[in-house]
Scaffold this active site. Structure first.
Site, mmCIF file in Angstrom:
data_model
loop_
_atom_site.group_PDB
_atom_site.id
_atom_site.type_symbol
_atom_site.label_atom_id
_atom_site.label_comp_id
_atom_site.label_asym_id
_atom_site.label_seq_id
_atom_site.Cartn_x
_atom_site.Cartn_y
_atom_site.Cartn_z
ATOM 1 C CG ASN A 1 -4.906 11.280 -4.920
ATOM 2 O OD1 ASN A 1 -4.302 11.418 -5.989
ATOM 3 N ND2 ASN A 1 -5.470 10.139 -4.569
ATOM 4 C CG ASP B 1 -2.006 0.992 1.185
ATOM 5 O OD1 ASP B 1 -3.165 0.573 1.118
ATOM 6 O OD2 ASP B 1 -1.700 2.195 1.211
ATOM 7 C CG ASP C 1 -4.281 8.983 -11.884
ATOM 8 O OD1 ASP C 1 -4.721 8.366 -10.882
ATOM 9 O OD2 ASP C 1 -5.020 9.556 -12.716
ATOM 10 C CG HIS D 1 -7.613 13.025 -7.904
ATOM 11 N ND1 HIS D 1 -7.729 11.976 -7.026
ATOM 12 C CD2 HIS D 1 -8.455 13.986 -7.440
ATOM 13 C CE1 HIS D 1 -8.599 12.265 -6.078
ATOM 14 N NE2 HIS D 1 -9.062 13.484 -6.303
ATOM 15 C CD GLU E 1 -4.511 3.956 -1.088
ATOM 16 O OE1 GLU E 1 -4.679 4.307 0.082
ATOM 17 O OE2 GLU E 1 -5.411 4.020 -1.955
#
Length: 294
Positions: free
Chosen positions: A177, A169, A186, A182, A212
């Site tokens: 973010n 994770d 990404d 965002h 994630e």
């Protein structure tokens, strides 16, 4: 494309093989229905041209078996026959054939049928890729990963070889973010996947479970091997340092690992994922950017 040609006459096999190879295809030959079925299952052709009348197993039956088996369910099937009765074509299609060829067969007709088959196979491969792949990172999506995990567990039990599982994770992903947008999130996900791929074996299986969160299958790896791999990945991710729109964004990840209990009949991928997830939660609770055993 790989073309399976099944016919009980040497002349027809030779003629069709020569034509198909002249069109640029690789040919697999079978002299009867049973051999056609065996070779289709073992060599996974893209297209199969099956004669209706053959020893040991008729072409109709071959088509039915190929369509019913997951390994060959999407093979493009072309049934051929010297008979010209209208019911034959209807029965062929009803038994799973995609196309039909009447003997005698000329090069133009065969080329047209193969061209259509290639087009349909390419479309299927594209749709399959979209169905099984995470659109952002290009790795297996959750459904595809779980399907592959079940296959790997079955293989590990059959070969009695260890199988490890890692859950990972990205740390403080929400902060990335919220702070950078965002698009930066990404970019961090893609960067993480790139870093993992560079430090995994070809046989290892990487999938995105959602957000994630990622999972990795490690064939031939027990607990000790999982720890070594997870530590290698952790250090690789720590060195990534994403550069996004002129801003340096540090990336770290936490890892939870477990080895599957192959001698336990009740062991499942779901249970192993739960253990790895608990270990991952502990890694985060204990400060993140670390590896924990589950």
């Amino acid at each position: 494309m790989r073309i399976l040609i099944a016919d009980d006459t040497v002349l027809m096999r030779s003629m069709l093989s020569e034509m198909a190879e002249s069109f640029g295809h690789t040919v697999i030959l079978a002299k009867d229905g049973a051999e056609a079925l065996e070779k289709a299952w073992s060599e996974a052709p893209d297209i199969a041209i099956i004669d209706w009348e053959m020893p040991r197993m008729a072409g109709i039956e071959v088509c039915w078996h190929l369509r019913a088996d997951p390994r060959t369910a999407y093979t493009h099937l072309i049934l051929m026959t010297a008979g010209d009765e209208p019911w034959r074509e209807l029965k062929a299609l009803d038994c799973g054939a995609d196309d039909f060829l009447h003997k005698p067969i000329n090069a133009a007709h065969l080329k047209a049928r193969l061209t259509a088959g290639v087009r349909i196979r390419a479309m299927h491969e594209q749709l399959l890729h979209l169905a099984l792949t995470d659109g952002l990172t290009g790795i297996l999506n959750r459904r595809a990963f779980l399907d592959r995990a079940d296959q790997e567990l079955a293989r590990a039990r059959r070969t009695k070889r260890p199988l490890g599982l890692v859950m990972a994770d990205i740390d403080h992903f929400k902060r990335i973010n919220d702070t950078h947008g965002h698009a930066a999130g990404d970019a961090a996900l893609k960067r993480f996947v790139t870093g993992c791929k560079l430090n995994l074996r070809v046989s290892d299986v990487l999938g995105r479970l959602g957000g994630e969160e990622f999972a990795i299958l490690l064939p031939e790896s027990g607990r000790a091997g999982c720890v070594i791999t997870a530590e290698r990945l952790r250090k690789a991710v720590e060195r990534l340092d994403l550069e996004f729109e002129g801003v340096r964004i540090p990336i770290t990840a936490s890892f939870g690992i477990t080895a599957l209990a192959l001698d336990d009949a009740g062991e499942s991928i779901t249970g192993a994922l739960q253990r790895a997830d608990h270990a991952l939660y502990k890694a985060k609770e204990d400060g993140r950017n670390r590896v924990e055993l589950g």
